[in-house]
Design a protein around this motif. Sequence first.
Motif, PDB file in Angstrom:
ATOM      1  N   VAL A 257       0.804  -1.218   0.000  1.00 57.29           N
ATOM      2  CA  VAL A 257       0.000   0.000   0.000  1.00 57.29           C
ATOM      3  C   VAL A 257       0.839   1.271   0.000  1.00 57.29           C
ATOM      4  N   ALA A 258       2.148   1.120  -0.079  1.00 56.26           N
ATOM      5  CA  ALA A 258       3.023   2.299  -0.075  1.00 56.26           C
ATOM      6  C   ALA A 258       2.751   3.149  -1.309  1.00 56.26           C
ATOM      7  N   GLU A 259       2.821   4.435  -1.100  1.00 56.94           N
ATOM      8  CA  GLU A 259       2.611   5.361  -2.208  1.00 56.94           C
ATOM      9  C   GLU A 259       3.713   5.180  -3.240  1.00 56.94           C
ATOM     10  N   GLY A 260       3.333   5.102  -4.478  1.00 53.59           N
ATOM     11  CA  GLY A 260       4.325   4.948  -5.540  1.00 53.59           C
ATOM     12  C   GLY A 260       5.101   6.235  -5.729  1.00 53.59           C
TER      13      GLY A 260
ATOM     14  N   THR B  78       7.917   7.597   2.608  1.00 54.57           N
ATOM     15  CA  THR B  78       6.834   8.588   2.700  1.00 54.57           C
ATOM     16  C   THR B  78       5.626   8.008   3.417  1.00 54.57           C
ATOM     17  N   THR B  79       5.258   6.792   3.085  1.00 59.81           N
ATOM     18  CA  THR B  79       4.110   6.158   3.738  1.00 59.81           C
ATOM     19  C   THR B  79       4.374   5.947   5.222  1.00 59.81           C
ATOM     20  N   LEU B  80       5.574   5.507   5.558  1.00 57.61           N
ATOM     21  CA  LEU B  80       5.912   5.330   6.975  1.00 57.61           C
ATOM     22  C   LEU B  80       5.876   6.660   7.727  1.00 57.61           C
ATOM     23  N   ALA B  81       6.343   7.711   7.104  1.00 63.45           N
ATOM     24  CA  ALA B  81       6.350   9.023   7.762  1.00 63.45           C
ATOM     25  C   ALA B  81       4.944   9.578   7.938  1.00 63.45           C
TER      26      ALA B  81
ATOM     27  N   TRP C  47      -0.077   5.419  13.476  1.00 59.21           N
ATOM     28  CA  TRP C  47      -0.461   4.010  13.579  1.00 59.21           C
ATOM     29  C   TRP C  47       0.717   3.174  14.072  1.00 59.21           C
ATOM     30  N   LEU C  48       1.878   3.456  13.550  1.00 57.88           N
ATOM     31  CA  LEU C  48       3.076   2.711  13.925  1.00 57.88           C
ATOM     32  C   LEU C  48       3.402   2.902  15.399  1.00 57.88           C
ATOM     33  N   TYR C  49       3.393   4.136  15.865  1.00 56.02           N
ATOM     34  CA  TYR C  49       3.669   4.404  17.274  1.00 56.02           C
ATOM     35  C   TYR C  49       2.572   3.850  18.169  1.00 56.02           C
TER      36      TYR C  49
END
Length: 165
Positions: free
Chosen positions: A76-79, A93-96, A101-103
């Motif tokens: 689902v990461a942005e291309g 970018t997707t993780l940032a 949600w990650l935290y």
Amino acid sequence: MPRPRLTGLGAGLLSTASMVVAGAVAWLLPAGAQTVVFGVLFLPVCALTGLWVRPADLAMGPVVVPLAYAVGVLPVAEGGGAGFTGQVMGLVTTLALNAGWLYGGTLVAGVIVTVRKVRLMSAARRKARSAPRRPAAEQAAPRTGQEAGQSGQSGRRAPRSRVAP
């Protein structure tokens, strides 16, 4: 609810496999809902990882879930563009953009693991307190032959017979 006990590696593999499946399911959704659904599916995976990791590997629970998130978010990461560099930029970018949600998921796993560890430590402390102990005066005094179960022999125990009388 089953109570499996996973090693640190097993918890990492289970959470990673679950997040890859969640990423594949989220990939089928419209672009705006993908990361939200993925994040919502991440929270129960974090809770189950924290609950199912065995007591000896409790510290691994909060460590493996962010790694599982990073692997699972690939579909689902942005291309970011074509090629390897574009995919890495899209992943970063997707993780940032979805760090909440990650935290949050890592916090869920961390709290569950911390509560489990505190409960284990207090149970061990209660068990140590309730163990029968000899009084201090009895520990310091040497035991006589009859107290030790010896029948008048000088420091040696009588051998037990294996044949019934």
